[in-house]
Motif scaffolding. Structure first.
Motif, short mmCIF file in Angstrom:
data_model
loop_
_atom_site.label_atom_id
_atom_site.label_comp_id
_atom_site.label_asym_id
_atom_site.label_seq_id
_atom_site.Cartn_x
_atom_site.Cartn_y
_atom_site.Cartn_z
N TRP A 1 0.83 -1.21 0.00
CA TRP A 1 0.00 0.00 0.00
C TRP A 1 0.86 1.26 0.00
O TRP A 1 0.59 2.21 -0.75
N SER A 2 1.88 1.31 0.83
CA SER A 2 2.73 2.49 0.91
C SER A 2 3.45 2.75 -0.41
O SER A 2 3.63 3.90 -0.83
N THR A 3 3.85 1.69 -1.09
CA THR A 3 4.52 1.82 -2.38
C THR A 3 3.60 2.45 -3.41
O THR A 3 4.02 3.29 -4.22
N GLU A 4 2.32 2.08 -3.37
CA GLU A 4 1.36 2.55 -4.36
C GLU A 4 0.74 3.90 -4.02
O GLU A 4 0.29 4.61 -4.92
N CYS A 5 0.72 4.27 -2.75
CA CYS A 5 -0.09 5.42 -2.33
C CYS A 5 0.69 6.58 -1.73
O CYS A 5 0.12 7.67 -1.58
N LEU A 6 1.95 6.38 -1.34
CA LEU A 6 2.69 7.43 -0.65
C LEU A 6 3.88 7.93 -1.46
O LEU A 6 4.53 7.15 -2.17
N THR B 1 7.34 2.85 6.44
CA THR B 1 8.71 3.37 6.34
C THR B 1 9.44 2.80 5.13
O THR B 1 10.51 3.29 4.76
N HIS B 2 8.85 1.78 4.52
CA HIS B 2 9.42 1.25 3.28
C HIS B 2 9.41 2.32 2.19
O HIS B 2 10.27 2.33 1.31
N THR B 3 8.41 3.23 2.27
CA THR B 3 8.28 4.28 1.27
C THR B 3 8.40 5.67 1.88
O THR B 3 9.14 6.52 1.38
N ALA B 4 7.67 5.92 2.96
CA ALA B 4 7.60 7.25 3.54
C ALA B 4 8.89 7.62 4.26
O ALA B 4 9.60 6.76 4.79
N ALA B 5 9.18 8.92 4.30
CA ALA B 5 10.39 9.41 4.95
C ALA B 5 10.29 9.32 6.46
O ALA B 5 11.28 9.03 7.14
N GLN B 6 9.07 9.56 7.02
CA GLN B 6 8.90 9.57 8.47
C GLN B 6 7.61 8.86 8.85
O GLN B 6 6.63 8.87 8.10
N HIS B 7 7.62 8.27 10.05
CA HIS B 7 6.43 7.62 10.57
C HIS B 7 6.26 8.03 12.03
O HIS B 7 7.12 7.76 12.87
#
Length: 316
Positions: free
Chosen positions: A197-202, A220-226
């Protein structure tokens, strides 16, 4: 209380719509202008020299390669036997109604069979979905786990056959106001599902704010911060200011779905109905422009016969 300018915007009145798109000739001209804003171009050889003939509908014939087509070939409207005025009215109703419109209501308003109304609606829903799948949320993004099909009982994160899990995410602007959203069905609330989901949406620069559900760490696999907040359960949890907008949108979504659709197969169609809500929300700043924008999306989307719609259902 100050008036909400977005909620009370003028939009496109029915009178204005009929004045602009009330005849088949007007709809044909609008479709042509939306599909070929720089003038007609052959979809096979990119040639621009043509002649016109008629065969029930206006046809363009390329003088370079001989390819012949109408304005609806290669679009969502391909092979339709319906007048364009019916399609344009469906676009109007699906974009200008406050809480969307059901296939049953489309049947009544368009004067067609339920099967035809259903097909029109789902072709336009799929068009909205394809547009929303391109969106990447950036900046501060609130996310939460949610379900269609009733309130989740028992331990969080464990799905049930009667419920469809989805991730609700909303991007806020520098003033802390909601800007864009995505509502995305997932296989379940697992680390792998949230990673995909993070890969496709963030976007890679997103700052994600979530509750303590362990699978959200996968962003965190995609986003810079969590930014993770352990909130517990109960009414106090949904009132946390960190999740104000995502909880607000989920409340609005529930009201919209229950007010428009008495029942639908969320296991098969959740992706489309959630995309419809997101599509309308993300374009809410200019309600009148949603008619030509959805038309543009429809003429730049490949044909969606029933067989393609069924394949799309099976994948979600």
């Amino acid at each position: 209380m100050a008036m909400n300018k977005i909620q009370f915007q003028v939009g496109m009145s029915l009178h204005k719509f009929l004045h602009r798109y009330g005849t088949e000739e007007q709809c044909e001209a609008a479709l042509y202008a939306s599909r070929w804003p720089q003038g007609w171009q052959c979809s096979r050889c990119d040639g621009r020299r043509y002649c016109c003939t008629h065969n029930g509908r206006r046809l363009w014939e390329c003088l370079d390669c001989g390819y012949q087509c109408s304005s609806i070939v290669g679009t969502v409207f391909e092979n339709t036997k319906l007048p364009l005025t019916i399609w344009f009215l469906a676009i109007y109703l699906m974009t200008q109604s406050k809480n969307a419109v059901s296939a049953l209501e489309l049947k009544r308003q368009l004067g067609v069979s339920y099967k035809t109304a259903w097909l029109i609606k789902h072709k336009l829903l799929q068009t909205m979905l394809l547009r929303e799948e391109q969106r990447r949320l950036d900046g501060r993004v609130e996310i939460d786990d949610a379900y269609l099909g009733g309130e989740k009982q028992g331990k969080r994160g464990r799905g049930a056959a009667s419920k469809t899990p989805f991730v609700a995410a909303i991007q806020t602007n520098s003033e802390g106001r909601p800007h864009f959203m995505r509502l995305t069905p997932v296989a379940g609330f697992t680390h792998e599902a949230l990673k995909q989901w993070s890969t496709e949406c963030l976007a890679s620069t997103a700052h994600v704010v979530s509750d303590g559900l362990w699978c959200f760490e996968a962003v965190t696999h995609t986003a810079a911060q969590h930014e993770r907040h352990v909130v517990g359960n109960g009414k106090l949890a949904v009132k946390r200011p960190e999740f104000h907008w995502v909880n607000t949108l989920l409340g609005n979504l529930k009201t919209a779905l229950s007010g428009t659709y008495h029942a639908f197969n969320h296991a098969k169609y959740a992706h489309r109905y959630l995309a419809e809500f997101s599509y309308r929300f993300n374009r809410r700043f200019d309600l009148a422009a949603m008619v030509p924008r959805l038309l543009r999306a429809a003429v730049t989307t490949k044909p969606l016969p029933l067989s393609i719609l069924r394949i799309s259902e099976a994948r979600n």
